[in-house]
Enzyme design. Structure first.
Site, PDB file in Angstrom:
ATOM      1  N   GLY A 238      59.702  48.157  38.106  1.00  0.00           N
ATOM      2  CA  GLY A 238      59.016  47.602  36.953  1.00  0.00           C
ATOM      3  C   GLY A 238      59.868  47.671  35.684  1.00  0.00           C
ATOM      4  N   HIS A 239      59.343  47.077  34.625  1.00  0.00           N
ATOM      5  CA  HIS A 239      60.058  47.044  33.348  1.00  0.00           C
ATOM      6  C   HIS A 239      60.292  48.449  32.809  1.00  0.00           C
ATOM      7  CE1 HIS A 239      56.460  48.028  30.912  1.00  0.00           C
ATOM      8  NE2 HIS A 239      55.812  47.436  31.897  1.00  0.00           N
ATOM      9  N   ASN A 240      61.439  48.618  32.198  1.00  0.00           N
ATOM     10  CA  ASN A 240      61.785  49.865  31.507  1.00  0.00           C
ATOM     11  C   ASN A 240      61.977  51.084  32.405  1.00  0.00           C
ATOM     12  OD1 ASN A 240      60.103  48.196  29.339  1.00  0.00           O
ATOM     13  ND2 ASN A 240      61.554  49.523  28.276  1.00  0.00           N
ATOM     14  N   GLY A 258      58.312  51.899  33.301  1.00  0.00           N
ATOM     15  CA  GLY A 258      58.687  53.098  32.579  1.00  0.00           C
ATOM     16  C   GLY A 258      58.961  54.323  33.431  1.00  0.00           C
TER      17      GLY A 258
END
Lengths: 337, 337, 337
Positions: A238-240, A258
């Site tokens: 996922g993002h980050n 995250g």
């Protein structure tokens, strides 16, 4: 390319037991090796195949008690030495089926290609992309605007990379998607807003991304995989997220936005991490675990609400005692009455 | 494009605390914001980053007790207002790297393209397909025979759509597959028959399909995602599923054939639904849950045989009492003897 | 193409109850059938839809007590007979949107194409590949060096096959990846070595591979799917796995390297198998199970540490007794004091 058994023993710094004259032209499993193949015993479970293998020679650990009539080479690490011989014999085909830059590719005039870059048919390279020396782009590979690839990267068929900065010797498997938007929504009284995704993906040197795996760009800042991190097929990042160097993630595992993994972690398949958990260096996570809180690192985690593996095993042992506990209660009740 | 801090406060209907003169040209996380960036505190866990952020100003909720020396703008919903500023500043690049219709695409003469449609290289549009105005088809996108796309859709690289009717502003991520055959088999005495798949997929307006996700066509009738439903990467939607409007499904979740989800549901990642279960509106399903029966909606479900989340938590608490129960039995036995 | 209800009854060797004169031109679900459609009752849960369906006739099992005013045809297996009628009426469109060999494809001069092969635009066929008669390659399909395809295979858009030998009538779904490297690493004192992947994939006749599924080549030797094995979307098959004939694997399931499944197994979705487990013929594995040891075959397995399904259910029943056991302990303690 071929070696004698004696030359193999020397190459591997091994101790030859038996005749060293036979020719070794390949490396194969114990079961399928022919008389010109080297084989090796890497896992005790295959020891019973040693006596009957037709291999020219077998790499065995010094303390292995597997026996055979033909030649044996004693080495500390049979697996590693087999790999050494594979490379020495040139058995791994590292060539590619394309040369030069295909006239069936689409390359924006404002893209830069380094020396020796190979571009197959149906490749797209967008404006501002910079492709390092000796990169190989298979058919259908897509390199978005402003993407930077280091040198010696391989993008397999239909690999897609956008909003990203890619190191050297990075391999993107067929259908891998790097840099698509993260999945972000914000509920409000007037409905759900899509959260704009403005960040990018950074992949360190020697990163490997498996077939049809997906790595989302960051909301802001970066989703980052450090040097030599490797993802198996169908993994979702996922993002980050941040993934430390040399961390290996087996197939179908997913990291929510995250999540952070330290260096040298080993994740089994179908593991899930909830958003923003932080897992320290050298952690192992058993296949199918669900990790919903942070751990300092160094241990092994397991379970659907993952905990330290020893504690998870003790839970299981307690569970198995249930029928016995019920019987003891019954007995106490009978004595009571 | 830039605004002053005071102008940002006005745009967000916020209350400015401190000086409003600085320039805001970007929006960034607290950690990475520079002196020309706006930042915001959306989750209490990041409050400790407020005092040290270099941001020109920080959006804070009215009741937040985070403190900083520089300017603060008090708003009801910092996340929503940050998104508003991102849009006002034009920070999200909504342009595409292609224009017009590429001569490297394959477009059947019997396909219809609306005004302003962008077709990248290596796109395939089959006979009878109708592409609505201003759709953007990235390289490798494939639109099958008779497929209808509404206006303003985006098909990212290698997205495949067949046997489908697609609404307006639908986004298909890279490698997404819409309309392939459902997985249907019928065992008979003479062997297993493949069940013909004759239906289609209908996607409502504003649906989002993540990278490498797959939505199967119906056996008969329709697999349908209603308005604004969104799927994350690697999600699987079996044949004949129905998904209600605004329902969000996180990565690697799978719905078996015929499963129905109501409106405004939120599914975590790696959730699985068995065939034909029906889940009512506004249901939340915790990541990794396995849902094997229907629920009326409105609650939160969790567990591998998912139940109402509160009950699942009580089960867990009972489980943790096992060692204590065993000790109490032991004590009773000692008293008995 | 159309039949009368009486002709349908004859085709299905069924017993007609009611008038046989109406025309049947389609087959549809009970709910959506119109007056020219045949429908059928395959699952008791839909029995309530029989009285109100508008179908020209309904296929019912001999013992079904569902009732309607219109014509009914009694057959032993309504599902199988509905499929028969679908085929008789030619309702399944088995045509393809391309003909001949596209001049927008890339075909190495040293590849061989059999009679009647269809090659769509943007297809890549590498050196030494041999494509059997009547194969259909959709846009973006990629056939690597030396790959052999039998006759009548279909490679859907962006399917990738390398290092493989493929039987007849094999179907690779959109984005399916066959023959990419297995995920093999060997830790040593000097770091992690990548294990060279030298083997291939062998797919028997009539194998089906779902959208975005991935099958890795073997380390040595073969990853093999026997005749008529079928994988749903997003399935992962690791290196050196073996899958028996007619085995069906639902979406998002993953097999670790070296896992072996017998013939005629049925695996639910999101199942995981650990490396090298061996599962015998005719085994069913419940969705989401984690299988970490071998089973002889013939039974049903379930659970995150999968065991025989009956035992797993008994475990669940024991678990549900926990609150009751706790109450009985409390009572004993009160009596004691």
């Amino acid at each position: 390319m071929a070696l004698t058994v004696a030359e193999v023993a020397e190459l591997c710094s091994g101790k030859l037991e038996g005749d060293g004259g036979a020719t070794v032209a390949g490396v194969a499993s114990l079961k399928s090796a022919g008389p010109q193949d080297l084989s090796f015993l890497a896992q005790a479970r295959y020891a019973s195949q040693v006596p009957t293998t037709r291999a020219a020679a077998v790499l065995l650990a010094p303390d292995s008690d597997a026996r055979r009539e033909g030649p044996v080479i004693r080495v500390e690490d049979p697996q590693a030495e087999a790999i050494r011989v594979i490379h020495a014999l040139g058995l791994q085909d590292t060539s590619h089926p394309f040369e030069g830059v295909s006239d069936k590719a689409y390359i924006d005039p404002a893209a830069e290609l380094g020396d020796g870059v190979v571009v197959g048919p149906f490749v797209t390279i967008c404006k501002g992309a910079r492709i390092g020396a000796n990169c190989v782009l298979y058919p259908g590979a897509y390199v978005g605007r402003g993407v930077t690839l280091g040198s010696d990267c391989v993008l397999h068929p239909h690999a897609v990379v956008r909003n990203a900065e890619i190191g050297n010797r990075v391999v993107l498997g067929p259908g891998a998607v790097v840099g698509f938007d993260g999945f972000g929504f914000h509920p409000t009284a007037e409905g759900v807003m899509r959260v704009p995704q403005l960040g990018r993906v950074v992949l360190g040197d020697d990163v490997l991304v498996g077939a049809n795996a997906a790595i989302d760009r960051a909301r802001f800042d970066e989703t980052r995989l450090h040097k030599s991190a490797a993802l198996d097929n169908l993994v979702h990042i996922g993002h980050n997220c941040t993934i430390g160097e040399y961390t290996l993630i087996a197939a179908q595992t997913g990291l929510s936005g995250g999540a952070m993994l330290g260096a040298r972690c080993l994740l089994g398949g179908q593991v899930g991490l909830t958003p923003n958990v932080e897992i320290g260096d050298d952690t192992r996570i058993v296949a199918k675990s669900g990790v919903s809180r942070s751990f300092p690192g160094g241990g092994t985690l397991s379970g659907s609400l993952a905990k330290e593996h020893g504690a998870a095993l003790r839970d299981l042992i307690e569970l198995r005692r249930l029928p016995e506990l019920a019987a003891r209660i019954r007995k106490l009740e009978q004595q009571q009455s």
